[in-house]
Design a protein around this motif. Structure first.
Motif, PDB file in Angstrom:
ATOM      1  N   GLN A 210       0.834  -1.202   0.000  1.00 31.83           N
ATOM      2  CA  GLN A 210       0.000   0.000   0.000  1.00 31.83           C
ATOM      3  C   GLN A 210       0.872   1.256   0.000  1.00 31.83           C
ATOM      4  O   GLN A 210       2.071   1.197   0.188  1.00 31.83           O
ATOM      5  N   ASN A 211       0.225   2.396  -0.190  1.00 30.91           N
ATOM      6  CA  ASN A 211       0.937   3.691  -0.239  1.00 30.91           C
ATOM      7  C   ASN A 211       2.107   3.627  -1.208  1.00 30.91           C
ATOM      8  O   ASN A 211       3.184   4.141  -0.925  1.00 30.91           O
ATOM      9  N   CYS A 212       1.906   2.992  -2.316  1.00 27.50           N
ATOM     10  CA  CYS A 212       2.972   2.790  -3.289  1.00 27.50           C
ATOM     11  C   CYS A 212       2.460   3.253  -4.649  1.00 27.50           C
ATOM     12  O   CYS A 212       1.797   2.508  -5.361  1.00 27.50           O
ATOM     13  N   GLU A 213       2.750   4.507  -4.973  1.00 24.77           N
ATOM     14  CA  GLU A 213       2.234   5.081  -6.211  1.00 24.77           C
ATOM     15  C   GLU A 213       3.210   4.851  -7.356  1.00 24.77           C
ATOM     16  O   GLU A 213       4.405   5.093  -7.222  1.00 24.77           O
ATOM     17  N   VAL A 214       2.685   4.367  -8.469  1.00 27.10           N
ATOM     18  CA  VAL A 214       3.534   4.173  -9.652  1.00 27.10           C
ATOM     19  C   VAL A 214       3.754   5.533 -10.311  1.00 27.10           C
ATOM     20  O   VAL A 214       2.812   6.253 -10.627  1.00 27.10           O
ATOM     21  N   GLY A 226       9.364  -3.258 -15.603  1.00 30.88           N
ATOM     22  CA  GLY A 226       9.167  -2.882 -14.212  1.00 30.88           C
ATOM     23  C   GLY A 226       8.606  -1.479 -14.096  1.00 30.88           C
ATOM     24  O   GLY A 226       8.259  -0.851 -15.104  1.00 30.88           O
ATOM     25  N   VAL A 227       8.490  -1.026 -12.847  1.00 28.77           N
ATOM     26  CA  VAL A 227       7.909   0.300 -12.608  1.00 28.77           C
ATOM     27  C   VAL A 227       8.750   1.075 -11.606  1.00 28.77           C
ATOM     28  O   VAL A 227       9.465   0.500 -10.781  1.00 28.77           O
ATOM     29  N   GLU A 228       8.674   2.406 -11.731  1.00 31.01           N
ATOM     30  CA  GLU A 228       9.231   3.271 -10.695  1.00 31.01           C
ATOM     31  C   GLU A 228       8.073   3.667  -9.795  1.00 31.01           C
ATOM     32  O   GLU A 228       6.993   3.998 -10.288  1.00 31.01           O
ATOM     33  N   THR A 229       8.318   3.619  -8.493  1.00 28.65           N
ATOM     34  CA  THR A 229       7.242   3.941  -7.567  1.00 28.65           C
ATOM     35  C   THR A 229       7.734   4.898  -6.493  1.00 28.65           C
ATOM     36  O   THR A 229       8.934   5.159  -6.386  1.00 28.65           O
TER      37      THR A 229
END
Lengths: 427, 111
Positions: A210-214, A226-229
């Motif tokens: 949670q609290n993990c915005e892409v 992959g993604v930066e978060t």
């Protein structure tokens, strides 16, 4: 807490044991995980669709090294903002089998997840007021029956017997002609669905973060890897988007470009709790308005209507639709007039150009899309997660979601149930 | 309730209007037979979170189609002009907005 097998099953025996020991032994329903640097699959969006996708990846396809990334808290978006109606009364190829598959999963969901999602098959009653509406519903009824889906066509007298406190007066502006009833449809508890999937997925090893915005996507040789978060870089061979409402924003970030989607807000309302009053779902649509209502187990009347009608990312509603919905309520169920509205809110819908969703691969390698749920995302949660997991695991869609592609607009195979054409606010 | 400052009628509640669609979309010329150009114009949308150009029909007012610039997150409206370029030109050539009475200014009517 890290083990897979350590999650205790909920049972009558557990309640008894915990009751005797002062309820001190309950464990959290799911692990609030921190991100690892890499996973096999990343699902963006911790709503019902994302959590269900992760659960089926783990339970059916054996892919347990999965992360669900949620910008806020799980179930805090549209999963917690809907009117909890579940049904499968669709008539277009592509939708009919998909929603029926979803309804079948709902029927066994509480047992499968070992979590009471409070699925109540109280039926869904679609009223009709004109011969044209009757004919359209009759056509839908025939399509459903041919596909082995339940449905009953009711006369005005049968409707009156089922819900006697609808407006059956001689003076009704729109006299009820009859109704189309799906007995297996009903409602479920929205929080329980999210938490049930989260708990079951977490028990199989899925990380719910949670609290993990892409904030960005990592591209490598034309693929997304992959993604930066907001909590660092996370890599995965496969990334699935399940962020209805914000799909266009994430798609643009990923490089998908423009999509056949507009974001619109849809309001919902709940009244003060009252004694048992309505034991089915009633849907009314007559010329000027659209209205659907059911009663929650707490007693609140849960209802909604049409979209506000203009593009919006603001999760708050506007007065004209409030008025319109209240007008519809008084028209079809005048006894509601003395009931006070307790809360009103809005969620952001992915309104697709034909009113039907997307569960599909994309043109970018490693990126999968689950989007376009319009008004109907809640009932689709189990089916959507099931199909999305299959699509990601096999890198190709299941037969059930094979028509829910992005390129259906390019090849002229729109799935337009209402026949409104390419106007998202009309679906 | 949104308040849309109609250049012909003055500020009005948005329930006098009908929302039409994304006003930034340009349809291809009718003779254009490029399928992809039509696909993009008919089906694909920018769908921004922020400034959005959109067309509203003043259904219960002057019945003009207006091009509105509105923020889709805050709902703040920053510009309202006639969607038809000729009307836009005509209005721009006057020093004051056209009002039904032809006399009062926008400010006076808003009060």
């Amino acid at each position: 807490m890290d083990g897979k097998a350590r999650v205790k099953r909920y049972s009558a025996l557990q309640i008894l044991k915990q009751g005797l020991s002062g309820h001190s032994g309950w464990q959290p329903a799911w692990r609030d995980a921190s991100p690892k640097p890499a996973y096999d699959v990343i699902i963006i969006g911790g709503g019902g669709h994302g959590l269900a996708s992760a659960y089926y990846l783990a339970s059916i396809h054996g892919i347990t090294n999965v992360a669900v990334l949620e910008k806020g808290w799980i179930g805090g978006g549209n999963s917690g903002r809907n009117t909890t109606i579940v049904r499968s009364n669709y008539s277009m190829e592509g939708n009919t089998a998909f929603y029926e598959h979803s309804l079948k999963l709902w029927e066994g969901l509480s047992q499968e997840l070992n979590y009471n999602v409070m699925f109540s098959q109280r039926g869904h009653l679609n009223l009709f007021f004109t011969p044209a509406q009757r004919d359209a519903l009759a056509r839908r009824y025939n399509t459903m029956r041919l596909n082995g889906i339940d449905g009953e066509f009711l006369s005005r007298e049968q409707v009156e017997k089922m819900v006697p406190h609808l407006n059956f007066s001689e003076e009704a502006r729109f006299p009820i002609m009859g109704g189309f009833f799906q007995p297996r449809a009903g409602t479920a508890r929205h929080d329980a669905v999210n938490w049930g999937y989260a708990r079951a997925a977490s028990a199989l090893g899925v990380d719910i973060i949670q609290n993990c915005e892409v904030t960005g996507f990592i591209h490598q040789a034309g693929q997304i890897v992959g993604v930066e978060t907001s909590r660092g870089e996370i890599r995965a061979e496969k990334t699935g988007l399940a962020v209805a409402g914000s799909t266009s924003l994430l798609a643009k970030m990923a490089g998908l470009g423009k999509l056949p989607i507009e974001s619109h807000k849809l309001q919902a309302f709940v009244s003060e709790p009252i004694k048992p009053f309505l034991d089915t779902v009633v849907v009314y649509s007559a010329y000027h308005g659209h209205f659907y209502i059911s009663q929650s187990d707490k007693g609140g009347m849960v209802f909604g209507g049409d979209l506000d009608g203009h593009n919006s990312y603001a999760q708050r509603g506007n007065l004209p639709i409030y008025n319109n919905v209240a007008g519809c309520a008084m028209n079809v169920m005048p006894s509601l007039g003395r009931v006070k509205v307790l809360r009103q809110w809005a969620g952001i819908m992915d309104m697709s150009m034909d009113g039907s969703p997307f569960i599909t691969k994309t043109d970018i390698g490693g990126l999968y899309l689950n989007a376009g749920w319009c008004y109907g995302g809640f009932k689709a949660i189990p089916g959507s997660g099931w199909c999305f997991a299959h699509t990601i695991a096999h890198d190709s869609p299941h037969e059930i979601n094979s028509l829910l592609t992005l390129d259906r607009f390019k090849i002229g195979r729109q799935i337009d149930e209402s026949g409104h054409g390419p106007f998202p606010k009309s679906h | 309730m949104l308040r849309i400052d109609c250049p012909f009628c003055g500020p009005r509640n948005h329930d006098e209007f009908t929302y039409l669609e994304d006003g930034s979309v340009k349809m291809p010329a009718l003779a254009n037979s490029n399928k992809n150009a039509w696909y993009e114009a008919v089906f694909l949308r920018e769908n921004p979170r922020g400034a959005h150009i959109e067309d509203w029909h003043h259904t219960q007012g002057c019945r003009m189609v207006l091009r509105v610039k509105r923020d889709t997150l805050t709902h703040k409206i920053t510009s309202v002009v006639p969607a038809h370029p000729e009307y836009k030109k005509m209005l721009a050539s006057r020093d004051k907005p056209v009002r039904p009475s032809g006399k009062k200014s926008a400010g006076a009517r808003a009060k």
